[in-house]
Write an enzyme that holds these catalytic residues in place. Structure first.
Site, PDB file in Angstrom:
ATOM      1  N   GLU A  12      44.536  37.667  34.724  1.00  0.00           N
ATOM      2  CA  GLU A  12      43.250  38.123  34.442  1.00  0.00           C
ATOM      3  C   GLU A  12      42.634  37.912  33.039  1.00  0.00           C
ATOM      4  O   GLU A  12      43.980  36.692  31.887  1.00  0.00           O
ATOM      5  CB  GLU A  12      42.944  40.193  34.793  1.00  0.00           C
ATOM      6  CG  GLU A  12      44.760  40.596  33.946  1.00  0.00           C
ATOM      7  CD  GLU A  12      44.472  41.810  34.240  1.00  0.00           C
ATOM      8  OE1 GLU A  12      43.333  42.499  33.721  1.00  0.00           O
ATOM      9  OE2 GLU A  12      45.526  42.712  34.888  1.00  0.00           O
ATOM     10  N   ASP A  30      48.692  51.329  42.526  1.00  0.00           N
ATOM     11  CA  ASP A  30      50.039  50.410  41.758  1.00  0.00           C
ATOM     12  C   ASP A  30      50.707  50.591  39.999  1.00  0.00           C
ATOM     13  O   ASP A  30      49.353  51.541  39.444  1.00  0.00           O
ATOM     14  CB  ASP A  30      48.701  48.755  40.689  1.00  0.00           C
ATOM     15  CG  ASP A  30      47.931  49.106  40.400  1.00  0.00           C
ATOM     16  OD1 ASP A  30      47.952  48.917  38.821  1.00  0.00           O
ATOM     17  OD2 ASP A  30      46.512  49.316  40.847  1.00  0.00           O
ATOM     18  N   ASP A  56      48.850  38.727  38.893  1.00  0.00           N
ATOM     19  CA  ASP A  56      47.904  39.268  38.331  1.00  0.00           C
ATOM     20  C   ASP A  56      47.739  38.177  37.443  1.00  0.00           C
ATOM     21  O   ASP A  56      48.632  38.105  36.256  1.00  0.00           O
ATOM     22  CB  ASP A  56      48.705  40.834  37.842  1.00  0.00           C
ATOM     23  CG  ASP A  56      47.929  41.578  36.930  1.00  0.00           C
ATOM     24  OD1 ASP A  56      46.356  41.243  36.691  1.00  0.00           O
ATOM     25  OD2 ASP A  56      47.523  42.709  36.568  1.00  0.00           O
TER      26      ASP A  56
END
Length: 278
Positions: A169, A78, A167
């Protein structure tokens, strides 16, 4: 004449000592704030976030490379803007077969290298996908899903495009949970996922870390229908967030060759293509 010369020399010596003492004293006294140059702001710039930015800081890095049945797993990477133009031929030669590129963040940032990263991996023959770095403290989940889809996160049924990834987080710009209660965070994530599926027909991949998920969602277990991309830099993926019994992808290191962030798809290349096909 000689006595005059000696007096002058002594006076100069005393003067030099006085100047030196004055400079030393000044060096030991803290300057007023207005006289001190401002220190660089250690906070990251908005838009600079990337997958796993907080994993080492919060979860650490343990053990060595992945162990177990690696023959049934498929290598991936990634990437984000900080990696610039990526050498896709080098990664392909090393065995990388899939890649995700950061497309967007919040509703204020688009990766300037997205075209080279997303298109370059595809042109190399890899199966590719795009991801969105969530900032739940800036705008709503549905709004960010729209921004993502409109700026690179859409899905194409070409057998080479993976569903977009969320994503979610640690917040690199402030409070770890973006100032949200667990229930409010779950609502935000649900709104993003629902809008993404309505726009693309696909269930978005959820990228997260078990410790963040437990803290910021209250270990909510209701999103298991979405593929899990677990972040853990260790020899095993470890305990998964609530609701999931297996992971689809695993980011296992941030210090891999060519591109630091390396991942495993939990299956063969044929299964990876099946996920892309939908």
């Amino acid at each position: 004449m000689e006595s005059v010369r000696i007096s002058i020399t002594a006076a100069l010596s005393r003067s030099r000592l006085l100047v030196a003492a004055t400079l030393l004293a000044a060096a030991c006294v803290p300057l007023a704030p207005s006289a001190v140059s401002a220190a660089p702001d250690p906070s990251p710039v908005r838009g600079s976030a990337f997958m796993g930015m907080g994993v080492v800081a919060h979860d650490g890095r343990h053990g060595g490379p992945p162990t177990g049945t690696r023959a049934t797993q498929t290598e991936g990477v990634d990437v984000a803007s900080y990696q610039g133009n990526v050498s896709w031929p080098t990664l392909w030669t090393s065995g990388v077969r899939w890649a995700y590129a950061k497309a967007s963040e919040g509703t204020y940032y688009r990766n300037p290298y997205f075209s080279q990263q997303y298109g370059g991996s595809y042109n190399q023959g890899m199966i590719h996908g795009a991801y969105h770095f969530a900032t739940p403290d800036t705008t709503g989940g549905a709004t960010q899903a729209d921004y993502f889809v409109d700026h690179g996160g859409n899905w194409s049924q070409d057998d080479k495009t993976l569903p977009g990834a969320l994503d979610i987080e640690w917040n690199p710009y402030g409070d770890a949970c973006y100032g949200k209660t667990p229930s409010a965070m779950v609502t935000w994530i649900r709104n993003f996922l629902n809008r993404y599926k309505a726009r693309t027909g696909r269930a978005a991949v959820i990228y997260t870390a078990t410790t963040w998920w437990a803290e910021c969602t209250g270990n909510y277990g209701g999103f298991a229908a979405n593929p899990l991309w677990i972040a853990r830099y260790a020899s095993t993926a470890g305990t998964l967030p609530a609701g999931w019994t297996k992971y689809t992808m695993w980011q296992y290191t941030s210090t891999g060759p060519t591109v630091g962030d390396h991942d495993k798809f939990n299956g063969t290349a044929a299964k990876l293509r099946a996920l892309a096909h939908g």
